[in-house]
Design a protein around this motif. Sequence first.
Motif, short mmCIF file in Angstrom:
data_model
loop_
_atom_site.label_atom_id
_atom_site.label_comp_id
_atom_site.label_asym_id
_atom_site.label_seq_id
_atom_site.Cartn_x
_atom_site.Cartn_y
_atom_site.Cartn_z
N GLN A 475 1.13 -0.84 0.08
CA GLN A 475 0.22 -0.04 -0.48
C GLN A 475 0.91 1.25 0.13
OE1 GLN A 475 -3.88 -1.93 2.37
NE2 GLN A 475 -2.98 -0.30 3.72
N ILE A 476 0.61 1.91 -0.63
CA ILE A 476 2.21 2.91 -1.43
C ILE A 476 0.46 4.67 -1.38
CG2 ILE A 476 3.19 4.29 -3.26
CD1 ILE A 476 4.17 1.65 -4.47
N TYR A 477 1.29 5.32 -0.40
CA TYR A 477 0.80 6.74 -0.96
C TYR A 477 1.58 7.65 -1.58
CZ TYR A 477 -0.30 11.58 0.58
OH TYR A 477 0.11 13.40 0.99
N TYR A 478 0.79 8.15 -2.12
CA TYR A 478 1.40 8.75 -3.52
C TYR A 478 0.63 10.25 -3.05
CZ TYR A 478 2.44 11.06 -8.48
OH TYR A 478 3.09 11.87 -8.83
N SER A 479 1.52 11.79 -3.09
CA SER A 479 1.75 12.56 -1.71
C SER A 479 1.69 13.60 -3.27
CB SER A 479 2.63 12.82 -1.23
OG SER A 479 2.77 14.63 -0.95
N HIS A 480 0.68 14.97 -3.60
CA HIS A 480 0.52 15.66 -4.44
C HIS A 480 0.91 17.21 -3.75
CE1 HIS A 480 -1.44 14.06 -7.97
NE2 HIS A 480 -1.28 13.24 -7.06
N GLY A 481 0.77 17.29 -2.53
CA GLY A 481 2.13 18.27 -1.77
C GLY A 481 2.17 18.13 -0.58
#
Length: 763
Positions: A475-481
């Motif tokens: 499970q991966i968190y993709y950050s846009h900021g």
Amino acid sequence: MKQSLDIDPKKQVSTDMPLKANTPESTSSLQDSASNPADTILHSTQRCQKAMEFLHIAFASLQQDSSQAHLDSLMHELNSLTHTDITMLMQNSSGKILLCDFIALLRERIYTLLTQGSLCGVKYLSLLLFTHTKCEGIEQDMRFDVFITMAQKSLFIDTHSDVENLLFIELYIVGKILRDMCDFEKIVSEYISLISLVDINLPLSLEHANFIVGHFESLGVDISTLLNALKKQLNKQIYFAYPKPRRRSILNWQLHCFWNVSHFFNHHAWLELYELWKELLYTMFENGGIEGIDEAMYMQFFMYHMCGNNFHTQEQWARFCEDIDRVAVGHYENFAKAQGIYGVSKSKRSEKIRIGILRDRLVANSPYKVEFSLLSNLLSNKAFTDKYEIRIYAMKLLEKSVDDEKIVHSYENLGIPVIDVVSGFHTQGFYNSHLQKALAIKEALNTDNISILISPNNGYGISDFILASRSASMQIYYSHGNFVYDVPCVDTKMTHICQNKRRIIHEGYEFYGVPVKMLERFYNPPLDTQAREKIAQIRSEFPQGSVILGSIGRLTKLNSKEYWQCVVEIMQRYPQSIYLACGGGNESLISECITSCFTQEAEAQAFLQRVHFTGYIDSGIYGHIIDIWLDSFPLEQGESRIEYVAKGGLSIMMSKIPQEQRIEGIKTSLKAWQGIPNKDGSHKTQEESEQAFKLIKESQFPLLAFSSKEYVEKALALLEHFVSGDKVYLSELKDKGQKARAIGDEMREYEGILAFMDAITQS
């Protein structure tokens, strides 16, 4: 409206012409004001005269026609007045007498209607205008007590529907207005408390919501009055004494109605309710069970929206993660284990490794453009497509907005299925169950054998539940900021905000850097004839010879005195410059911030005439209208600025890192770029690298500031080239910028695919 024959025709005005202008420039009360004290007095005198003329005509017509149709029309026309008009009338001896006579006649006419069994309707709430200041000679009219008592006894009893409750609310509030003709804040607070309990999905609720959004500002309802009323309903003992649908309504009215009132929109004062919201959330978790988790999941979403749109710093997001996200995922994990739904599918794996991406909604925003560009790059790579396949799982948070079908089709045309297993829950409208949605998506993830789940969300109840209940092996968190979202159910993190580094530290947390080459159609789509005509038409609306400064993005990022002090200094040196503040947000807060930069109110008002709030715009159009982008600081605009620059725009930007560190970063990136083979297979030479360094430095540093003083100096230097018509310099600077971006795009395309595959193969 009929006009009295004994009214002086020279004093008559058109009663269907609003006293408040409906132009974009009038959205700020400061912009409506004159630019010097003498003009301000004249402006006020003229407004007072117009208000008196309006009331003269209204009074005479009401004497002649007392039918309900005429009263209904008059209530609609009262929206031409504002609370400031009434205040001015009360300060004028003739105006005060006229106002008192008008109120007395209104009372008589409406009382007669009520005794005949007629209903008032939402439009009669405009009578709140007359409750700010009590007129001498206007005493309480106890005749209206019978209607107030009847409505009060009938409100929210079990045998009445919410349609009936809305009618009784109207009668109750109108009765109180007409009886007292004072106590504005008290009556408005009661109205807010009562309307918040009603099903917001009803058509009649929509009429009330439209009234609130359209008229609360002109009526003079301020944010403190709103919040004080809401605080009473959000008191834990009061809140949980209501049945569940009414509890949800209290939140729905905040999110879907009050939030959208222009001077309440994205107001920082909303955060005063944070502790109350948090206490309710914690109590929901304590209540436990399916109902408690379901309520908490929606409450978490609600808080994420209300707080997130107001947050300016990583510290605020860190507190939200500590207070809300980490607490929530702990409860979600325990609930999933207790219900026997924790863990991933044990079914047979598919031929290819399946990657699922969890999306809140599918719309044409910046995260979509980044994600779609990344996926396009990945799917063009055979090594990736031979091993992986991708699916989008839609949470369809209609509370934010409905999905754009064009965006859905764009994914499908790319070969990526969009999985929708939640639309069936939308029959309940804004009362849909977020727990049911989460469970349906989790089941779909298991059925589809998703091995890698990527969530670009950082605090929604649905996404946190899916992660906390362990729905994929990775499970991966993709950050846009948001770089401080940190929950134990996330195995790794990635972001495209990475300075082309494979590993990068943000706020003390390690991220996999995945640079993204953006698709040209997002950043610089070709302009057809219609688009060019639109650009020319918009530019023609501004004074000829204007240099258009501005920015595009959330207005909350412009709420910086330090920034506006620089902009004011720049614009005062060049009076032909104007500023376009493009994007959604609370315009009045930004106007207040600008005003704080001046010692003289008249100077502030004059300057505000040169600032234009456009609201939401088409960046593909306005990106060609703004001559110079003055990027905000300390909060910068991000993807919207990059998109503007990709169109060949010039942007002054405040650097977050020292000049020496930035130079070293360029050199490090170019070392990696030098290792990328040319298209003919040859290797890049040291000379090519040195030329690239020179090009990047010459294209960036004239537009990059390392202090407020330098920000002003470089903006003024660039403005001088515009004003003097130095097209050669501007063309050369834009050309260098395009060539430098090409170098960056080559690196992002090559490195992005490798970096993504590196990130998803980590255990």
